[in-house]
Write a protein that holds these residues in place. Sequence first.
Motif, short mmCIF file in Angstrom:
data_model
loop_
_atom_site.label_atom_id
_atom_site.label_comp_id
_atom_site.label_asym_id
_atom_site.label_seq_id
_atom_site.Cartn_x
_atom_site.Cartn_y
_atom_site.Cartn_z
N THR A 180 -3.68 3.82 -1.26
CA THR A 180 -3.95 3.20 -2.54
C THR A 180 -3.06 1.98 -2.68
N GLU A 181 -3.54 1.00 -3.42
CA GLU A 181 -2.76 -0.23 -3.61
C GLU A 181 -1.61 0.03 -4.58
N ARG A 197 -2.13 10.31 -6.04
CA ARG A 197 -2.15 9.50 -7.25
C ARG A 197 -0.91 8.62 -7.29
N SER A 198 -1.10 7.34 -7.58
CA SER A 198 0.00 6.40 -7.75
C SER A 198 0.06 6.01 -9.22
N HIS A 223 -7.15 9.88 -5.69
CA HIS A 223 -7.93 9.67 -4.48
C HIS A 223 -7.92 10.96 -3.65
N LYS A 259 0.83 -1.20 0.00
CA LYS A 259 0.00 0.00 0.00
C LYS A 259 0.86 1.25 0.00
#
Length: 259
Positions: free
Chosen positions: A159-160, A183-184, A190, A145
Amino acid sequence: MYEIDQILPEHVLLGRSEESIAETLDSVGGIWFLAGEPHFRFTPCKANPDLSFLHKWHARVGDTTALPVKPNREQGKATTYAGSDCLAFSQGLNGGFHVPKIADDNQRFSCAIRFAAPDNDARTLLTVNLESQSNYIFITQNDGKITAKDDKGCFELSTETNTHDAGFQWLILSLDGETFSLRSQNGAVHNTQARNLDFDGPARLFIGCRSHRKGLLKTLGHSFVSDVFFWPELNILDPRSAVGSEQLECINALDGPGL
């Protein structure tokens, strides 16, 4: 159709030159730490003058320099991973760097980091820490995570992520008033509202750690960091902001896996 018969370096840019991206960042007061020469500065180790350690990281864009944190005693390591020059972090050792004054007003800002954690969790990646030490905001990668939160419990976003992905990953965090956005990679943004957040006053940026204190060893992981960005007074994840969107394109233009 034209073909280029050569292997391109990791930081080849998609449709934009490095200089073009630097100019775009500089136009809004953005800061870009790009790993490698000529931005890294080394000095001989006291115990062994034949060896050297990283003691300064000059910004590619922005008139500032990242320096070793107090517990980082000749632990600054430069290396190359997956074709990119990097600052390397070892699990349980504080090899962190800090920018003494990254911003005067923290009601709105964005930060981003490009990192790889192929073997173990990166753990603490970036921290924005008030000079008053009354609170700090940090991003971690742990147990599959990505989490962004503050020390006072006013907000948390997760976020994953692909645990121990061999490639580089991008993380972007923005604060706009009391709204945090995360943001990933090129995934969804998110958002969450902070509760009773008080984050006024000058702040420092920490890379790979949370503060100058030796800290808990469990917060210090293993990773490679090639780029760090910071935008004072700008939320680049706001889709309504043309200026922010242009800055976000700088991240998207960097040729990294998954982008």
